[in-house]
Design a protein around this motif. Structure first.
Motif, mmCIF file in Angstrom:
data_model
loop_
_atom_site.group_PDB
_atom_site.id
_atom_site.type_symbol
_atom_site.label_atom_id
_atom_site.label_comp_id
_atom_site.label_asym_id
_atom_site.label_seq_id
_atom_site.Cartn_x
_atom_site.Cartn_y
_atom_site.Cartn_z
ATOM 1 N N GLY A 51 1.814 9.179 -2.509
ATOM 2 C CA GLY A 51 1.652 8.082 -3.452
ATOM 3 C C GLY A 51 2.808 7.106 -3.475
ATOM 4 N N ASN A 52 3.799 7.325 -2.590
ATOM 5 C CA ASN A 52 4.960 6.442 -2.554
ATOM 6 C C ASN A 52 4.682 5.200 -1.717
ATOM 7 O OD1 ASN A 52 6.045 9.141 -3.317
ATOM 8 N ND2 ASN A 52 7.997 8.075 -3.275
ATOM 9 N N TYR A 53 5.306 4.090 -2.127
ATOM 10 C CA TYR A 53 5.231 2.854 -1.351
ATOM 11 C C TYR A 53 6.364 2.856 -0.315
ATOM 12 C CZ TYR A 53 1.877 1.215 -4.786
ATOM 13 O OH TYR A 53 0.761 1.090 -5.578
ATOM 14 N N GLU A 107 -2.567 5.112 1.496
ATOM 15 C CA GLU A 107 -3.402 3.934 1.740
ATOM 16 C C GLU A 107 -3.106 3.323 3.108
ATOM 17 O OE1 GLU A 107 -3.911 2.539 -2.938
ATOM 18 O OE2 GLU A 107 -2.239 1.804 -1.732
ATOM 19 N N ASN A 108 -1.853 3.328 3.532
ATOM 20 C CA ASN A 108 -1.502 2.820 4.863
ATOM 21 C C ASN A 108 -2.211 3.607 5.958
ATOM 22 O OD1 ASN A 108 0.670 0.633 5.540
ATOM 23 N ND2 ASN A 108 1.360 1.511 3.594
ATOM 24 N N GLN A 120 9.952 2.993 -1.238
ATOM 25 C CA GLN A 120 10.397 4.226 -1.892
ATOM 26 C C GLN A 120 10.644 5.351 -0.888
ATOM 27 O OE1 GLN A 120 6.866 4.406 -4.405
ATOM 28 N NE2 GLN A 120 8.085 3.915 -6.218
ATOM 29 N N ARG A 179 4.837 12.797 -0.726
ATOM 30 C CA ARG A 179 5.181 11.370 -0.669
ATOM 31 C C ARG A 179 3.951 10.479 -0.495
ATOM 32 N NH1 ARG A 179 9.203 13.007 -2.473
ATOM 33 N NH2 ARG A 179 11.344 12.848 -1.698
ATOM 34 N N TYR A 228 0.829 -1.202 0.000
ATOM 35 C CA TYR A 228 0.000 0.000 0.000
ATOM 36 C C TYR A 228 0.866 1.255 0.000
ATOM 37 C CZ TYR A 228 -3.841 -3.106 1.347
ATOM 38 O OH TYR A 228 -4.771 -4.114 1.377
ATOM 39 N N THR A 229 0.358 2.325 -0.623
ATOM 40 C CA THR A 229 1.060 3.606 -0.592
ATOM 41 C C THR A 229 0.994 4.204 0.806
ATOM 42 O OG1 THR A 229 -0.934 4.877 -1.129
ATOM 43 C CG2 THR A 229 0.398 4.049 -2.994
#
Length: 261
Positions: A150-152, A105-106, A155, A148, A101-102
């Motif tokens: 949208g970063n996983y 999303e987390n 990343q 940040r 999850y990004t």
């Protein structure tokens, strides 16, 4: 009235007694730092407060409500455990983010899962989703991670991951935010950015319990310091008293290297 009351908590694993008659209280807006050597019971205490472990005996109250009472079986039902956890947010030392999850999303995940239990969820699904997303975006911006979202996790730097974890813990609006060695998995140069965020939360009167080996930070951010040794609370008090004029010889021994530095 104290927001948190802990009375006579004991916890053993097999024949090894980890927590021995732990009692303390916490006022709303107060920050408590828990210090002590590895193996003194600090993390087990946090896990008991968050119901990741269940105490053997004792009482835990939040806002006057008994969340756990070893003499009252009704407080120990498995069906109640998830509700009890909502009073506490826990930030782990190793982040524990979901890699698939990004960042956004987390932060949203737990609140969306809870929202699905609402009776009107289907009728208001889009509205609820947008509400939760907006709150998560606001929290990540507060953590300095607007760029940040949208970063996983892979990343992100360790410090950024830990700030996502803090935002995730705040998303459920817990009464008490708990940190278990929040900088121990970080490179030294990344430690400062996480400590800065925690200091900002303290300045906003966020009620917190912080287990840490960062002695200068424990002294500077806390209103109250607890020193644990061999499963006991050996000493507690205002930071100036515990760090500058400890009453117990064991506390003096533990702090001697820090004070010399």
């Amino acid at each position: 009235m104290a927001i948190l009351e802990v009375e006579h908590i004991q916890k053993s694993f097999g024949h090894t007694e980890i927590l021995k008659d732990i009692s303390f209280s916490l006022e709303k807006g107060q920050v408590v730092s828990i210090i002590g050597s590895s193996g003194s019971g600090k993390t087990t205490l946090l896990r008991c407060l968050n119901f990741l472990e269940r105490p053997d005996t004792g009482i835990i109250r939040v806002n006057g409500e008994s969340l756990f009472d070893s003499d009252n079986p009704a407080t120990q039902q498995e069906s109640e455990i998830r509700k009890k956890r909502l009073h506490f947010g826990l930030v782990f030392q190793s982040f524990n983010l979901f890699p698939q999850y990004t960042a956004l999303e987390n932060v949203m995940l737990a609140k969306e899962l809870l929202a699905k239990e609402q009776t009107d969820y289907r009728a208001r699904k889009a509205e609820i989703h947008n509400e939760i997303k907006g709150q998560a975006e606001s929290l990540l911006a507060q953590m300095g991670l607007s760029d940040r979202m949208g970063n996983y996790p892979h990343q992100l730097s360790g410090g950024q991951c830990q700030r996502v974890a803090i935002a995730r813990a705040l998303a459920l609006q817990p009464d008490i935010l708990c940190f278990d060695e929040p900088t121990s998995a970080l490179d030294p140069e990344l430690t400062g950015e996480v400590l800065k965020v925690i200091k900002e939360l303290a300045d906003q009167n966020t009620t917190m319990i912080i287990v840490t080996h960062e002695m200068a930070f424990a002294r500077d951010v806390a209103n109250h310091v607890i020193f644990m040794d061999d499963g006991h609370i050996l000493e507690q008090g205002a930071p100036a008293q515990v760090f500058e004029n400890p009453r117990e010889e064991r506390t003096r021994q533990f702090l001697s290297r820090f004070n010399q530095g």
